[in-house]
Each structure stands twice: as structure tokens, then as C-alpha cells.
Scaffold this motif. Structure first.
Motif, PDB file in Angstrom:
ATOM      1  N   HIS A 143      61.012   7.307  54.635  1.00 37.96           N
ATOM      2  CA  HIS A 143      61.162   8.519  54.044  1.00 37.96           C
ATOM      3  C   HIS A 143      62.440   8.850  53.340  1.00 37.96           C
ATOM      4  N   LYS A 153      54.657   7.766  50.168  1.00 37.51           N
ATOM      5  CA  LYS A 153      54.174   9.072  49.813  1.00 37.51           C
ATOM      6  C   LYS A 153      52.471   9.015  49.607  1.00 37.51           C
ATOM      7  N   HIS A 155      50.638   8.205  51.958  1.00 35.63           N
ATOM      8  CA  HIS A 155      50.144   8.718  53.358  1.00 35.63           C
ATOM      9  C   HIS A 155      50.285  10.464  52.915  1.00 35.63           C
ATOM     10  N   HIS A 156      51.367  10.802  52.581  1.00 36.80           N
ATOM     11  CA  HIS A 156      51.590  12.148  52.555  1.00 36.80           C
ATOM     12  C   HIS A 156      50.987  13.025  51.466  1.00 36.80           C
ATOM     13  N   HIS A 248      54.991  17.340  60.498  1.00 38.25           N
ATOM     14  CA  HIS A 248      55.474  16.242  59.542  1.00 38.25           C
ATOM     15  C   HIS A 248      54.823  16.047  58.269  1.00 38.25           C
ATOM     16  N   HIS A 249      53.889  16.710  58.032  1.00 39.88           N
ATOM     17  CA  HIS A 249      52.819  16.489  56.969  1.00 39.88           C
ATOM     18  C   HIS A 249      52.963  17.934  56.305  1.00 39.88           C
ATOM     19  N   ASN A 251      53.845  20.864  53.541  1.00 44.22           N
ATOM     20  CA  ASN A 251      54.849  20.744  52.325  1.00 44.22           C
ATOM     21  C   ASN A 251      55.800  21.785  51.984  1.00 44.22           C
ATOM     22  N   VAL A 287      52.836  16.862  49.867  1.00 47.11           N
ATOM     23  CA  VAL A 287      54.074  16.426  49.784  1.00 47.11           C
ATOM     24  C   VAL A 287      55.092  17.113  49.126  1.00 47.11           C
TER      25      VAL A 287
END
Length: 327
Positions: A143, A153, A155-156, A248-249, A251, A287
């Protein structure tokens, strides 16, 4: 090579019967069971049909983002079989190096005379804690280091979450995690051998570390899902709940770089990145206020390399290139 790749593909269904895989069938069943109280709280008109629709909404499971996750499960498996085996670090030489270093520094192996159940308990716990801590450290680096973030990124960039989102990762990130696992396990095994000799074994449940099994059976598949399951403030100060990982995910910039831990929340507490589900509020997945551009397999695999290289190009070279374009 073709035979090896084919074997990798036909072995994919074994993920459902392997306790070391996140989509192991009992883990999926436990997630469904833990979703029942969430459904019961949210839905007024309860029925089996509405529960199934609650678990498997078409807009989530059949979305373009989810379909990419399904493809990545297969393509990443092929890439790993073709490329990773010859170059990934392995646990044994690391364990030998750790044990040898300890002998050089502190003398011959101690081989402490301790009850076997104590050795097994300490070894199992150490494997779990060191693995979880190193996951946190690598996740933090993914991160915070711009070069690495371009790969993480991927994954996100998921716009919806399903249990298959765990397999939405770039091969570079997967390689780093594979090396991390070898280093973590090698360190614990090497230390364990120095302290207790070769009589090391682990408490396992169906082949998985007992602590990992317990964590996975407690709804780990809801972490990547649309089902908001919080464990309450007290527990979430110690363990990362499914809802916390969904945060955590998020935006929302307020939620960026938070809840980086896998199972234990103590690392986030120490680093100052812990946020509990009760204070997060409503979230949207992604993201941030832009599109990562990971809308195809080609973009997912190629774009991170391009963007990562841009992060290490000196600013002077960038500004000169911009000026030349203007001219």
C-alpha cells in the motif's frame, strides 16, 4: 510444460476439498451459516428463495468484475505453474540458514527437554503469529510503496466482492506472498529446530494450521462479499472481522490503508491503521474516485508494469518529456 499446465487446471476443483484453500467447502458452508443472522436482521419477508437471492445477487456474482475474478483463478494458476516453481524461495534452505546462524551466534542447538504438547503448541502458535505479522508487513508495503501499489491495485480494482476476489491478484504480488511465506515458515522452523531439535510438529485440522482453520471457519469468506458481518467493537480490537476487511476495500479516502491485517487486529492497532466497523459507516467498493483501468485480463496483467515503471522514473525526466510533448 503443456502437461504440467494441464495438470494445474484439472487440479483446480481440489481447492474445494483442501483445508489450506480459502474456498474449501466447509469454509464456504460456514460463511453461509454466519450469513443467516445478517439476513434475518435485514429482511422482513423471509423465505428460502429470498435467502438465496440475498446470498447470490446477480448484480454481484454475474458482474464484469466478478467474471474477471473467475478468470484470474485459472490464469494465475497457469502462470504460477509455468514461472514460479523455479524461482520462488523455499522454506528448507531458509530454515537451515536460520538454525546455522543461531548456532554460530549462540553455540550448538539447545534441544530443550520440554513436554511434546508444549513444543507442538508453541510451534503451531509461532507459525500462525509470524505468518500473520509478515502478511501485515508485506500488505503495508504494497500500500505504501508506489511501485508495489500498482500491482496490489489489481486486487483493489474489484468493483464487487465475492469469495473468488481472494484470487484477484497480480502475479508479482502472488510471487511476493509466496516468498514471504517461505521466509516466515523458514524462520519459525529454523528457530524451532535450534530450540527443540527435529521433533517439531504442528497441531492441524485436516492438514491446516489449527489457528488458520479456526479463522477460516469463522466466516473468512464473508470478508470478500456483500454481506456486512461485524463482530463488535471489543472483538474487532483483536481480530479483523469480515466487515472490517470490507472497509479496507472501501473507495472512501478516509478508509484507505486501514485494516491491513489478515486475522489479528493487533498489528493495525500498533501501527494506528485500525478502524472498527461501527465507525466506518456505509461504504462502496473500489480504489477511489477513479477507474483503475483493470477492465480486461490484458490490462490487469500489463498495466501494473507500465504504471509501476512510471513511479521510478525521475521527476526531471518526466517533466522534460512533458515539455517535449508540448513543443
Amino acid at each position: 510444460m503443456l502437461e504440467q499446465l494441464w495438470q494445474s487446471v484439472i487440479q483446480l476443483p481440489s481447492y474445494l476439498i483442501d483445508a489450506n484453500k480459502r474456498i474449501y467447502l466447509p469454509y464456504l458452508v460456514s460463511a453461509i451459516l454466519m450469513a443467516i443472522p445478517v439476513y434475518w436482521t435485514l429482511e422482513k419477508n423471509k423465505s428460502l428463495q429470498s435467502f438465496i437471492r440475498f446470498l447470490f445477487p446477480r448484480e454481484v456474482w454475474l458482474s464484469h468484475s466478478a467474471k474477471l475474478d473467475y478468470c484470474l483463478l485459472v490464469t494465475n494458476r497457469l502462470i504460477k505453474a509455468a514461472l514460479f516453481a523455479p524461482i520462488v524461495l523455499t522454506m528448507v534452505p531458509i530454515a537451515m540458514a536460520v538454525s546455522g546462524a543461531l548456532e554460530t551466534l549462540f553455540g550448538p542447538s539447545l534441544h530443550l527437554d520440554v513436554a511434546s504438547w508444549v513444543v507442538i503448541s508453541l510451534f503451531t502458535l509461532a507459525l500462525f503469529i509470524v505468518d500473520d505479522f509478515t502478511r501485515f508487513v508485506l500488505h503495508l508495503l504494497l500500500h505504501k510503496v508506489p511501485f508495489l501499489w500498482e500491482f496490489h491495485k489489481v486486487h483493489h480494482s474489484a468493483k464487487v466482492l465475492t469469495p473468488f476476489t481472494i484470487y484477484r491478484s497480480h502475479p508479482v504480488e502472488s510471487y511476493l506472498y509466496a516468498c514471504r511465506m517461505a521466509l516466515a515458515q523458514g524462520f519459525v522452523v529454523g528457530l524451532g529446530y535450534y530450540l527443540f531439535g527435529s521433533a517439531l510438529s504442528m497441531y492441524d485440522i485436516l492438514g491446516a494450521n489449527a489457528f488458520v482453520f479456526i479463522f477460516n471457519i469463522c466466516g473468512s469468506n464473508l470478508r470478500h462479499s456483500h454481506i456486512w458481518l461485524s463482530w463488535g467493537d471489543k472483538i474487532e480490537g483483536w481480530f479483523i472481522s469480515p466487515a472490517q476487511h470490507q472497509v479496507h476495500h472501501s473507495n472512501n479516502p478516509k478508509h484507505f490503508d486501514t485494516n491491513l491485517g489478515s486475522a489479528l487486529a493487533i498489528w493495525d492497532r500498533m501501527y494506528g491503521s485500525l478502524i472498527k466497523a461501527s465507525v466506518a459507516g456505509k461504504i462502496s467498493i473500489g480504489v477511489g474516485q477513479y477507474d483503475a483501468g483493470h477492465d480486461s485480463l490484458v490490462a490487469i496483467y500489463a498495466k501494473p508494469f507500465i504504471e509501476a515503471i512510471k513511479t521510478i522514473i525521475p521527476k526531471k525526466v518526466k517533466s522534460r518529456a512533458i515539455e517535449e510533448k508540448r513543443e
